[in-house]
Design an enzyme around this catalytic site. Structure first.
Site, PDB file in Angstrom:
ATOM      1  N   HIS A  12       0.839  -1.218   0.022  1.00  0.00           N
ATOM      2  CA  HIS A  12       0.090   0.216  -0.177  1.00  0.00           C
ATOM      3  C   HIS A  12       0.811   1.302  -0.069  1.00  0.00           C
ATOM      4  CE1 HIS A  12      -0.234  -0.635   4.513  1.00  0.00           C
ATOM      5  NE2 HIS A  12       0.833  -0.054   4.384  1.00  0.00           N
ATOM      6  N   HIS A  59      -1.716   4.627   9.536  1.00  0.00           N
ATOM      7  CA  HIS A  59      -0.235   5.218   9.566  1.00  0.00           C
ATOM      8  C   HIS A  59      -0.354   6.594  10.677  1.00  0.00           C
ATOM      9  CE1 HIS A  59      -0.150   2.735   6.296  1.00  0.00           C
ATOM     10  NE2 HIS A  59       1.177   2.584   6.376  1.00  0.00           N
ATOM     11  N   HIS A 193      10.829  -3.307   3.350  1.00  0.00           N
ATOM     12  CA  HIS A 193      11.351  -2.049   3.135  1.00  0.00           C
ATOM     13  C   HIS A 193      11.706  -1.701   4.597  1.00  0.00           C
ATOM     14  CE1 HIS A 193       7.178  -1.584   4.303  1.00  0.00           C
ATOM     15  NE2 HIS A 193       6.938  -0.510   4.572  1.00  0.00           N
ATOM     16  N   GLU A 240       5.269  -5.508   8.850  1.00  0.00           N
ATOM     17  CA  GLU A 240       3.888  -5.139   8.722  1.00  0.00           C
ATOM     18  C   GLU A 240       3.275  -6.411   7.754  1.00  0.00           C
ATOM     19  OE1 GLU A 240       3.991  -1.224   6.841  1.00  0.00           O
ATOM     20  OE2 GLU A 240       3.630  -1.999   4.808  1.00  0.00           O
TER      21      GLU A 240
END
Lengths: 280, 130
Positions: A12, A59, A193, A240
């Site tokens: 995302h 977030h 990431h 995540e």
């Protein structure tokens, strides 16, 4: 009864949303990212779910540091796209199947998953980017969406095993809902990431591919992976990916992998995507 | 204090509950810039706006200096500090270019070539930062 027929995993990355919103998807940098989503858009048109159960992380948008629920289920009638510092994304309001969401909330808690229930919540790119990826830029989202926000910002996020078992509980909740509905479940985020500090930019292509392999064929084993392996091998933000295990837990033990897409980079991140169908 | 198995990852802060406690007011300041009202108030009176958030003197100085790595050392989290960066016109990739010391262009080139390899980047001992 309602049935979960398929699961979809998808990064995302906010920059993917920006590329769609600003019409940059044909640019050289973005073309390979979006080429891999063309089959997904066709697949979504055919699958045509009534409801998407969308597992994502907020977030620090709906939940800043003052309140950090591990699992929060969206039970509001609708969810406005939030201003994340650049103004809200120009995407449709997300509409819920509110009666089903309430049913799922009740079922999960009695199934011993002590979730937080949200009757007001804005949604950020974690939820809207995957919708844009599979639907493009419609006037209205073609499916109703039940959001489930998972804390993966503050360590520790729930374990992979907990997420996997939550997926199984979500399946039980969906299948005990009377209305005849086709439900597709999304797990979002990843892949490898790291956004912060001196190791930023970490990408681990081999690890990501192995994760996708095991997601399809050995989810029981994958669910046992400890957080330290995600953090070390896939980067501090790669953890995540536990959210993909919620999706996988809601599917059959044996699934058909109908599509996979992997590309580096989108901004700081490896883009990963998979579609899994139940055989039944 | 329990030993944390993630403290031997080089160049990485894991934003755990301890860091969330220490960085609370710094992070709440940063996230307030995610909304237009916060951005406008900060632009009009930066010092007065910072006064609303009882962060430590070191945290406040790191904000004033825009010392992005120092903010992380003091309990900041990237999803929060990125809001301050965005307010300055710096996106995630620009911020990574600064935090890694590589600069934006070199960082962007690294990402286009497949990113930072995992080889040599797993343990503090790989970096001689024992």
């Amino acid at each position: 009864m309602a049935r979960i027929t398929a699961g979809l995993g998808c990064s995302h990355v906010p920059a993917i949303g920006v590329a769609i919103d600003q019409g940059k998807t044909e640019e050289e940098y973005w073309q390979p990212v979006f080429a891999g989503f063309e089959k997904s858009r066709q697949w979504m048109r055919q699958a045509n779910p009534d409801v998407i159960f969308l597992v994502y992380n907020d977030h620090c948008t709906a939940f800043d540091s003052s309140v950090i629920p591990t699992f929060a289920l969206g039970a509001a009638a609708e969810f406005e796209p939030a201003d994340e510092g650049w103004g809200p994304r120009p995407v449709p309001v997300v509409r819920n199947h509110q009666i089903m969401a309430s049913h799922i909330a009740q079922s999960l808690i009695l199934d011993e998953f002590d979730i937080t229930v949200m009757h007001e919540m804005q949604v950020d790119h974690g939820l809207t980017v995957p919708l844009s990826v599979v639907y493009g830029q419609p006037e209205e989202w073609p499916a109703l969406v039940i959001p489930m926000a998972v804390n993966v910002v503050m360590y520790p996020p729930p374990t992979g095993n907990r997420c996997y078992n939550l997926g199984k509980a979500i399946r039980r909740a969906v299948e005990s809902f009377d209305e005849d509905l086709n439900v597709v479940i999304f797990g979002t985020g990843g892949m490898s990431h790291q956004l912060q500090y001196k190791r930023a930019g970490l990408i681990n292509r081999e690890w990501d591919q192995r994760f996708l392999d095991h997601l399809t064929t050995d989810p029981d084993g994958l669910a046992q992976m400890p957080h330290i392996e995600y953090l070390r091998e896939a980067g501090s933000e790669g953890v995540e990916m536990v959210m993909w295990l919620v999706m996988r837990g809601a599917l059959d033990d044996e699934v058909v992998e109908v599509h996979r897409h992997y590309h580096v980079p989108a901004s700081n991140t490896a883009v990963g995507h998979i579609i899994l169908e139940n055989k039944g | 204090m329990t030993k944390k198995d993630y403290e031997d990852i080089p160049g990485t802060f894991v934003f755990d509950a301890d860091r969330a406690r220490i960085g609370y007011h710094l992070n709440q300041f940063c996230i307030s810039l995610g909304k237009a009202a916060g951005r406008e108030a900060f632009a009009v009176d930066p010092d007065g706006y910072l006064d609303r958030f009882p962060m430590s003197a070191e945290q406040r100085q790191a904000v004033i200096d825009r010392d992005w790595n120092r903010m992380l050392e003091l309990g900041g989290n990237i999803y929060y500090t990125a809001k301050l960066a965005a307010n300055d016109g710096i996106n995630f990739q620009g911020l990574a270019g600064i935090m890694t010391g590589m600069g934006r262009d070199a960082y962007r080139r690294m990402m286009l070539k497949g990113g930072r390899s995992i080889e040599g980047n797993r343990y503090l001992t790989d970096w001689d930062e024992k």
